[in-house]
Design a protein around this motif. Sequence first.
Motif, mmCIF file in Angstrom:
data_model
loop_
_atom_site.group_PDB
_atom_site.id
_atom_site.type_symbol
_atom_site.label_atom_id
_atom_site.label_comp_id
_atom_site.label_asym_id
_atom_site.label_seq_id
_atom_site.Cartn_x
_atom_site.Cartn_y
_atom_site.Cartn_z
ATOM 1 N N UNK A 104 0.812 -1.215 0.000
ATOM 2 C CA UNK A 104 0.000 0.000 0.000
ATOM 3 C C UNK A 104 0.849 1.269 0.000
ATOM 4 N N UNK A 105 1.937 1.276 0.743
ATOM 5 C CA UNK A 105 2.794 2.468 0.788
ATOM 6 C C UNK A 105 3.402 2.748 -0.589
ATOM 7 N N UNK A 106 3.834 1.707 -1.273
ATOM 8 C CA UNK A 106 4.405 1.881 -2.618
ATOM 9 C C UNK A 106 3.337 2.339 -3.592
ATOM 10 N N UNK A 107 2.143 1.757 -3.490
ATOM 11 C CA UNK A 107 1.037 2.189 -4.350
ATOM 12 C C UNK A 107 0.738 3.672 -4.143
ATOM 13 N N UNK A 108 0.702 4.098 -2.887
ATOM 14 C CA UNK A 108 0.414 5.496 -2.579
ATOM 15 C C UNK A 108 1.488 6.421 -3.152
ATOM 16 N N UNK A 109 2.762 6.018 -3.013
ATOM 17 C CA UNK A 109 3.858 6.835 -3.551
ATOM 18 C C UNK A 109 3.765 6.928 -5.065
ATOM 19 N N UNK A 110 3.514 5.800 -5.715
ATOM 20 C CA UNK A 110 3.415 5.806 -7.169
ATOM 21 C C UNK A 110 2.231 6.640 -7.648
ATOM 22 N N UNK A 111 1.132 6.564 -6.931
ATOM 23 C CA UNK A 111 -0.033 7.374 -7.285
ATOM 24 C C UNK A 111 0.301 8.862 -7.151
ATOM 25 N N UNK A 112 0.965 9.227 -6.074
ATOM 26 C CA UNK A 112 1.348 10.628 -5.878
ATOM 27 C C UNK A 112 2.301 11.084 -6.982
ATOM 28 N N UNK A 113 3.254 10.241 -7.347
ATOM 29 C CA UNK A 113 4.187 10.596 -8.415
ATOM 30 C C UNK A 113 3.474 10.679 -9.760
ATOM 31 N N UNK A 114 2.529 9.800 -9.999
ATOM 32 C CA UNK A 114 1.778 9.840 -11.257
ATOM 33 C C UNK A 114 0.986 11.138 -11.360
ATOM 34 N N UNK A 115 0.384 11.550 -10.262
ATOM 35 C CA UNK A 115 -0.357 12.816 -10.265
ATOM 36 C C UNK A 115 0.594 13.987 -10.497
ATOM 37 N N UNK A 116 1.771 13.937 -9.888
ATOM 38 C CA UNK A 116 2.771 14.982 -10.099
ATOM 39 C C UNK A 116 3.217 14.998 -11.560
ATOM 40 N N UNK A 117 3.473 13.825 -12.128
ATOM 41 C CA UNK A 117 3.888 13.740 -13.531
ATOM 42 C C UNK A 117 2.805 14.300 -14.454
ATOM 43 N N UNK A 118 1.551 13.973 -14.168
ATOM 44 C CA UNK A 118 0.446 14.480 -14.990
ATOM 45 C C UNK A 118 0.358 16.000 -14.895
ATOM 46 N N UNK A 119 0.480 16.522 -13.690
ATOM 47 C CA UNK A 119 0.431 17.976 -13.512
ATOM 48 C C UNK A 119 1.590 18.644 -14.244
#
Length: 110
Positions: A56-71
């Motif tokens: 879950x922690x890795x999923x959360x980090x990847x999701x946050x990075x994906x949102x940052x990349x999209x922005x």
Amino acid sequence: MTEKPTAEQDLKVRLVAIRAIAGNDAAAINATIARNILHEDLGRFEGDQTIYHLDQATQDRLLAHARQDAALAVLGIGTITKQVRGLKRKVSFLIVLMVAVLALELLRFF
């Protein structure tokens, strides 16, 4: 029961439709490819779905990075769009200037 298409089949059909309607509209093509990748990751197509087995922690980090990349991508596109508009204005000005200079030179001969 209808079979699900593969990701490749779905993408081909959508790209043919876009090109028939909008020509080679790069934005529409890019959006379609991105949506196809998302739907493939969500398992909407025929074929094996990739399972990553992340905690879950890795999923959360990847999701946050994906949102940052999209922005970042959206902001980058905005910056590039502004720069292209500025270049178009400069090129238009240079064309008008060249036509004016050419017209003045032609008037000198008459």
